[in-house]
Design an enzyme around this catalytic site. Structure first.
Site, PDB file in Angstrom:
ATOM      1  CB  ALA A   1      42.366  37.616  45.279  1.00 45.60           C
ATOM      2  CG  ASP A   2      42.388  42.887  40.963  1.00 38.66           C
ATOM      3  OD1 ASP A   2      43.537  42.804  40.650  1.00 38.66           O
ATOM      4  OD2 ASP A   2      41.761  43.987  40.524  1.00 38.66           O
ATOM      5  CB  THR A   3      41.890  44.679  46.270  1.00 41.51           C
ATOM      6  OG1 THR A   3      41.808  43.211  46.824  1.00 41.51           O
ATOM      7  CG2 THR A   3      41.265  45.768  47.235  1.00 41.51           C
TER       8      THR A   3
END
Length: 195
Positions: A69-71
């Site tokens: 995941a990456d935000t």
């Protein structure tokens, strides 16, 4: 519920959300060097979540599901990373105050047998966050807590910045770092199919 699930992230917030959701998992932090070919927030989070998941999938020995995941925080389509120093954090928060920005999280789910990837699914979610106007003194008081320094966009919605958030349109947990309900639903489907 499922085969071994590996979270390819060192984020304490993501770990907490996975635990809260009751998903059994282990953490293996991705050591990959992040390379981006796009400037569009949606594409960037998909690229980075995929790179993180692939780097960890490469190290797997048995049947696993790897979640990367990456935000990112974007204002007017421009990505704001983590602040480099206190002044940078101040400039970021000054730009965000009194305005609406977008938080994008990209998630990649890889199904692996050893090093072989036989299933891949990626999705990106956007949440709109509107901030109240802030006084300069308030911004500095917040920076002095140390909280903004390792956060994209220089704030943590689940931390002391909660007093600056006027409205959220979309998934709150997406802003924390993981659209956890959607991830849960997708994982549930995958593990059902594999039995």
């Amino acid at each position: 519920m499922m085969e071994k699930i590996v979270l390819a992230s060192g984020s304490p917030r993501r770990k907490e959300l996975m635990e809260q959701a009751g998903i059994p998992f282990v953490v293996q932090v991705s050591e990959c060097e992040e390379k981006i070919t796009s400037q569009k927030p949606e594409e960037v989070v998909l690229e980075l979540s995929h790179q993180k998941a692939c780097a960890v999938a490469d190290e797997m020995e048995r049947e696993t599901i790897v979640v990367g995941a990456d935000t990112v925080v974007a204002l007017d389509g421009i990505i704001m990373g983590k602040p480099q120093d206190r002044e940078d954090a101040f400039q970021m928060l000054k730009k965000l105050q009194g305005r609406t920005h977008h938080v994008w999280t990209g998630v990649t789910i890889l199904e692996c047998r050893g090093k072989e990837i036989y299933g891949k699914e990626s999705f990106a979610r956007k949440t709109e966050v509107e901030m109240y106007p802030m006084e300069e003194e308030e911004i500095w008081d917040y920076i002095n807590t140390g909280e903004p320094m390792d956060k994209a966009g220089a704030y943590a919605i689940q931390g002391k910045a909660l007093v600056f958030v006027k409205e959220i349109r979309g998934d709150y947990y997406n802003v924390v770092g993981l659209p956890i309900a959607e991830l849960y639903q997708r994982l549930k489907k995958k593990t059902r199919q594999s039995h």
